[in-house]
Design a protein around this motif. Sequence first.
Motif, PDB file in Angstrom:
ATOM      1  N   GLY A   1       9.900  -2.950  14.535  1.00 56.93           N
ATOM      2  CA  GLY A   1       8.476  -2.723  14.344  1.00 56.93           C
ATOM      3  C   GLY A   1       8.020  -2.546  12.918  1.00 56.93           C
ATOM      4  O   GLY A   1       6.860  -2.197  12.673  1.00 56.93           O
ATOM      5  N   PHE A   2       8.897  -2.779  11.935  1.00 55.15           N
ATOM      6  CA  PHE A   2       8.499  -2.694  10.537  1.00 55.15           C
ATOM      7  C   PHE A   2       7.850  -4.007  10.093  1.00 55.15           C
ATOM      8  O   PHE A   2       8.193  -5.085  10.584  1.00 55.15           O
ATOM      9  CB  PHE A   2       9.709  -2.394   9.648  1.00 55.15           C
ATOM     10  N   ASP A   3       6.914  -3.888   9.171  1.00 61.26           N
ATOM     11  CA  ASP A   3       6.295  -5.056   8.546  1.00 61.26           C
ATOM     12  C   ASP A   3       7.156  -5.406   7.331  1.00 61.26           C
ATOM     13  O   ASP A   3       7.306  -4.589   6.416  1.00 61.26           O
ATOM     14  CB  ASP A   3       4.873  -4.697   8.120  1.00 61.26           C
TER      15      ASP A   3
ATOM     16  N   ASP B   1       0.839  -1.198   0.000  1.00 63.85           N
ATOM     17  CA  ASP B   1       0.000   0.000   0.000  1.00 63.85           C
ATOM     18  C   ASP B   1       0.871   1.243   0.000  1.00 63.85           C
ATOM     19  O   ASP B   1       2.081   1.163  -0.263  1.00 63.85           O
ATOM     20  CB  ASP B   1      -0.964  -0.012   1.198  1.00 63.85           C
ATOM     21  N   GLU B   2       0.269   2.400   0.298  1.00 65.36           N
ATOM     22  CA  GLU B   2       1.012   3.655   0.228  1.00 65.36           C
ATOM     23  C   GLU B   2       2.078   3.784   1.303  1.00 65.36           C
ATOM     24  O   GLU B   2       2.916   4.702   1.260  1.00 65.36           O
ATOM     25  CB  GLU B   2       0.049   4.840   0.324  1.00 65.36           C
ATOM     26  N   ASN B   3       2.084   2.881   2.271  1.00 63.96           N
ATOM     27  CA  ASN B   3       3.098   2.892   3.333  1.00 63.96           C
ATOM     28  C   ASN B   3       4.253   1.939   3.060  1.00 63.96           C
ATOM     29  O   ASN B   3       5.049   1.662   3.949  1.00 63.96           O
ATOM     30  CB  ASN B   3       2.447   2.531   4.676  1.00 63.96           C
ATOM     31  N   THR B   4       4.333   1.441   1.829  1.00 56.45           N
ATOM     32  CA  THR B   4       5.318   0.413   1.483  1.00 56.45           C
ATOM     33  C   THR B   4       6.504   0.988   0.712  1.00 56.45           C
ATOM     34  O   THR B   4       6.327   1.752  -0.238  1.00 56.45           O
ATOM     35  CB  THR B   4       4.657  -0.697   0.635  1.00 56.45           C
ATOM     36  N   ALA B   5       7.695   0.598   1.132  1.00 59.33           N
ATOM     37  CA  ALA B   5       8.929   0.956   0.435  1.00 59.33           C
ATOM     38  C   ALA B   5       9.701  -0.319   0.107  1.00 59.33           C
ATOM     39  O   ALA B   5       9.456  -1.377   0.691  1.00 59.33           O
ATOM     40  CB  ALA B   5       9.784   1.879   1.300  1.00 59.33           C
ATOM     41  N   ILE B   6      10.624  -0.211  -0.826  1.00 54.83           N
ATOM     42  CA  ILE B   6      11.520  -1.311  -1.172  1.00 54.83           C
ATOM     43  C   ILE B   6      12.898  -1.012  -0.595  1.00 54.83           C
ATOM     44  O   ILE B   6      13.364   0.131  -0.664  1.00 54.83           O
ATOM     45  CB  ILE B   6      11.607  -1.499  -2.693  1.00 54.83           C
TER      46      ILE B   6
ATOM     47  N   GLN C   1      15.668   6.870   8.041  1.00 64.04           N
ATOM     48  CA  GLN C   1      15.189   7.366   6.751  1.00 64.04           C
ATOM     49  C   GLN C   1      13.796   6.826   6.431  1.00 64.04           C
ATOM     50  O   GLN C   1      12.923   7.557   5.937  1.00 64.04           O
ATOM     51  CB  GLN C   1      16.180   6.996   5.634  1.00 64.04           C
ATOM     52  N   LEU C   2      13.573   5.549   6.704  1.00 61.72           N
ATOM     53  CA  LEU C   2      12.245   4.972   6.471  1.00 61.72           C
ATOM     54  C   LEU C   2      11.190   5.691   7.305  1.00 61.72           C
ATOM     55  O   LEU C   2      10.123   6.062   6.800  1.00 61.72           O
ATOM     56  CB  LEU C   2      12.251   3.474   6.800  1.00 61.72           C
ATOM     57  N   ARG C   3      11.479   5.885   8.580  1.00 61.82           N
ATOM     58  CA  ARG C   3      10.505   6.533   9.467  1.00 61.82           C
ATOM     59  C   ARG C   3      10.282   7.997   9.086  1.00 61.82           C
ATOM     60  O   ARG C   3       9.153   8.488   9.068  1.00 61.82           O
ATOM     61  CB  ARG C   3      10.979   6.434  10.916  1.00 61.82           C
ATOM     62  N   LYS C   4      11.367   8.700   8.796  1.00 61.01           N
ATOM     63  CA  LYS C   4      11.257  10.120   8.455  1.00 61.01           C
ATOM     64  C   LYS C   4      10.457  10.325   7.168  1.00 61.01           C
ATOM     65  O   LYS C   4       9.818  11.363   6.980  1.00 61.01           O
ATOM     66  CB  LYS C   4      12.651  10.741   8.303  1.00 61.01           C
ATOM     67  N   HIS C   5      10.516   9.338   6.273  1.00 66.25           N
ATOM     68  CA  HIS C   5       9.747   9.427   5.035  1.00 66.25           C
ATOM     69  C   HIS C   5       8.358   8.795   5.160  1.00 66.25           C
ATOM     70  O   HIS C   5       7.592   8.792   4.200  1.00 66.25           O
ATOM     71  CB  HIS C   5      10.527   8.775   3.884  1.00 66.25           C
ATOM     72  N   GLY C   6       8.068   8.256   6.336  1.00 69.31           N
ATOM     73  CA  GLY C   6       6.715   7.778   6.611  1.00 69.31           C
ATOM     74  C   GLY C   6       6.389   6.374   6.163  1.00 69.31           C
ATOM     75  O   GLY C   6       5.217   6.059   5.920  1.00 69.31           O
ATOM     76  N   TYR C   7       7.394   5.509   6.101  1.00 73.74           N
ATOM     77  CA  TYR C   7       7.153   4.139   5.638  1.00 73.74           C
ATOM     78  C   TYR C   7       7.338   3.131   6.762  1.00 73.74           C
ATOM     79  O   TYR C   7       8.369   3.115   7.431  1.00 73.74           O
ATOM     80  CB  TYR C   7       8.074   3.797   4.461  1.00 73.74           C
ATOM     81  N   GLY C   8       6.328   2.289   6.947  1.00 68.61           N
ATOM     82  CA  GLY C   8       6.378   1.274   7.996  1.00 68.61           C
ATOM     83  C   GLY C   8       6.398  -0.142   7.457  1.00 68.61           C
ATOM     84  O   GLY C   8       6.459  -1.106   8.228  1.00 68.61           O
TER      85      GLY C   8
END
Length: 243
Positions: free
Chosen positions: A193-195, A30-35, A162-169
Amino acid sequence: MKNVIVTIVLLISGLTSVYAQLPDPGFIVDENTAIVITDPQNDFLSPDGVTWGVVGESVTANNTVDNIEALFKVAKEKNIPVFVSPHYYYPHDHTWKIEGALEALMHKINMFDRKDALSLDGFEGSGADWLDTYKKYIKGDNVIVTSPHKVYGPESNDLALQLRKHGYGKVILAGMSANLCTESHMRDLVESGFDVAVVKDATAGAILPGMNAYEAAVVNFQMIASHVYTTKEIVKEIKSTKK
């Protein structure tokens, strides 16, 4: 008494069958997903790299180079952020007094070496450089290169920040090498705590006598990650996702 024994046997058999198959919590893009891609560098992925003699068989069998590119490509198409976590060693890292077995080996073979943290002198085409195939993607606006990790996991770099600051969990994880940096990134991100889902054929591992690092990693991917994908599966999932 005979009926009691039969009942106990049936209960044990039932429990065995339940735990024989691990649950699959699943992963939703979803929109909270990064690679996240670990170590997409020459020393791991190029036939000229210093580890090719032990990882080349696994990289070739998994089609790892092309599969990592497929992730970069679909991320660019769908504007999904990619966080690249590289591995660099500078001259001061070679004076460490405490090293594990593979750390000592990496320093001995000058793996991921750079001359200076603030200079790119000698970087182009070196073992620490990106594989040429990936350079056009890594230069893209959707790619963030973190500070280097120093052993295997992201505890020593700013990936989680960086993940948290950019809003990705949520993280789709791939890269090199399977049982070292990739698995260590998975473990630390999960603990933080990341999925996390792992793309099992967009990684590879060393194969040594009596030791298949890739197979060992896949077992842990299945036990720890929320889901384990093939590249084909995750690319299809990303393409079908409406952001």
